[in-house]
Design a protein around this motif. Sequence first.
Motif, mmCIF file in Angstrom:
data_model
loop_
_atom_site.group_PDB
_atom_site.id
_atom_site.type_symbol
_atom_site.label_atom_id
_atom_site.label_comp_id
_atom_site.label_asym_id
_atom_site.label_seq_id
_atom_site.Cartn_x
_atom_site.Cartn_y
_atom_site.Cartn_z
ATOM 1 N N ALA A 250 0.800 -1.225 0.000
ATOM 2 C CA ALA A 250 0.000 0.000 0.000
ATOM 3 C C ALA A 250 0.833 1.275 0.000
ATOM 4 N N GLY A 251 2.116 1.196 0.352
ATOM 5 C CA GLY A 251 2.904 2.415 0.445
ATOM 6 C C GLY A 251 4.389 2.159 0.292
ATOM 7 N N ALA A 252 5.142 3.241 0.092
ATOM 8 C CA ALA A 252 6.578 3.136 -0.118
ATOM 9 C C ALA A 252 7.330 2.796 1.164
ATOM 10 N N ASP A 253 6.648 2.881 2.328
ATOM 11 C CA ASP A 253 7.312 2.542 3.578
ATOM 12 C C ASP A 253 7.232 1.050 3.885
ATOM 13 N N ALA A 254 6.568 0.295 3.021
ATOM 14 C CA ALA A 254 6.469 -1.147 3.232
ATOM 15 C C ALA A 254 7.828 -1.801 3.041
ATOM 16 N N GLU A 255 8.092 -2.848 3.799
ATOM 17 C CA GLU A 255 9.371 -3.548 3.716
ATOM 18 C C GLU A 255 9.612 -4.129 2.323
ATOM 19 N N GLU A 256 8.522 -4.489 1.651
ATOM 20 C CA GLU A 256 8.650 -5.127 0.337
ATOM 21 C C GLU A 256 8.815 -4.117 -0.806
ATOM 22 N N TYR A 257 8.730 -2.825 -0.501
ATOM 23 C CA TYR A 257 8.761 -1.819 -1.568
ATOM 24 C C TYR A 257 10.044 -1.845 -2.409
ATOM 25 N N PRO A 258 11.242 -1.882 -1.814
ATOM 26 C CA PRO A 258 12.451 -1.897 -2.642
ATOM 27 C C PRO A 258 12.493 -3.067 -3.633
ATOM 28 N N GLU A 259 12.087 -4.262 -3.176
ATOM 29 C CA GLU A 259 12.095 -5.417 -4.079
ATOM 30 C C GLU A 259 11.046 -5.263 -5.173
ATOM 31 N N LEU A 260 9.953 -4.607 -4.841
ATOM 32 C CA LEU A 260 8.933 -4.303 -5.830
ATOM 33 C C LEU A 260 9.523 -3.479 -6.975
ATOM 34 N N VAL A 261 10.266 -2.442 -6.639
ATOM 35 C CA VAL A 261 10.878 -1.587 -7.657
ATOM 36 C C VAL A 261 11.919 -2.365 -8.454
ATOM 37 N N HIS A 262 12.683 -3.209 -7.783
ATOM 38 C CA HIS A 262 13.690 -4.010 -8.481
ATOM 39 C C HIS A 262 13.046 -4.895 -9.546
ATOM 40 N N ASP A 263 11.960 -5.557 -9.184
ATOM 41 C CA ASP A 263 11.283 -6.434 -10.138
ATOM 42 C C ASP A 263 10.715 -5.636 -11.315
ATOM 43 N N ALA A 264 10.170 -4.467 -11.024
ATOM 44 C CA ALA A 264 9.645 -3.617 -12.098
ATOM 45 C C ALA A 264 10.777 -3.138 -13.000
ATOM 46 N N MET A 265 11.949 -2.870 -12.421
ATOM 47 C CA MET A 265 13.107 -2.455 -13.213
ATOM 48 C C MET A 265 13.540 -3.546 -14.190
#
Length: 305
Positions: A250-265
Amino acid sequence: MTTAGEITAGARERIAAHLVGRERELELTLAAAAAGRDIVLEGPPGTSKTTILQAITGEWGIPLVFVEGNADLTPAKLVGHHNPARVLREDYSADNFVEGPLVEAMRTGGFLYIEEFNRAPEDTLNTLLTAMADRSIAVPRVGTIAALPTFRVVASMNPYDNVGTTRLSTSMHDRLNRLEISYQDEQAEHGIVALRTGAEGEFGERLIADAVAVARATRRHPDVRQGSSVRGAIDCTMIALELAGLRGIAGADAEEYPELVHDAMIVSLSGRIHVDEAAETTPERVLREIWEDRFILEPRAAAPG
């Protein structure tokens, strides 16, 4: 005759509404076109070259005729040809002539836009010389075709491409104006991604900022010959938004956010970057390094103490 100043004064603001951060390039391209000149736009992909031309031709109410420059672009494909089946039945005539993009653009007063201009064979490009110089061409068994006043030849080239390209002749250079178009600055790219993706709110703003940052970083990486354009940042943002919904982030403060961006990259950028042939690496490794710089090194460097 209408001057460039008279044309651009009333149209520039309306055309600029379609663009972000391209005021100077738009003004120069519009001035050249309004002056009746042909022009080559030289710059990497994703730098708004097509958008500028679409905005100008849309404002003028004329067609933008696309041609892809490649080794298969023959003079017959550019100018046109007689329909073989009708020739056998009726012999050659103007009625069975099938217009190519050059003739179409001349007859409709449109812009003939040739992408990857320096990938087209030299004899095909030489076909343009008469059209550019005289604003007319002679087609066998059809006659002389005169261009309407708004006809222009506009070309684009990628300065980073050197495989499969040809050197333009002196005669071609002498007939073309030239404008170099580079990448937009970070603020402009941020605005483009926001406009194209519709991402909003705190989460959307953070995604846009990260996507723009990593896309721009691909252009500075020492192992990359050509990095991603802003299109990569657009796709990275849109894919990340979809992934966030699938994963319940739900937000950029989530622990999973960095990996989310990596996968999108990986999905959005790995096919858009061209690694130097001498570098012993892969696009995925390059992107991992960029991701670590963004999400591990930079936050750590900014931390107190």
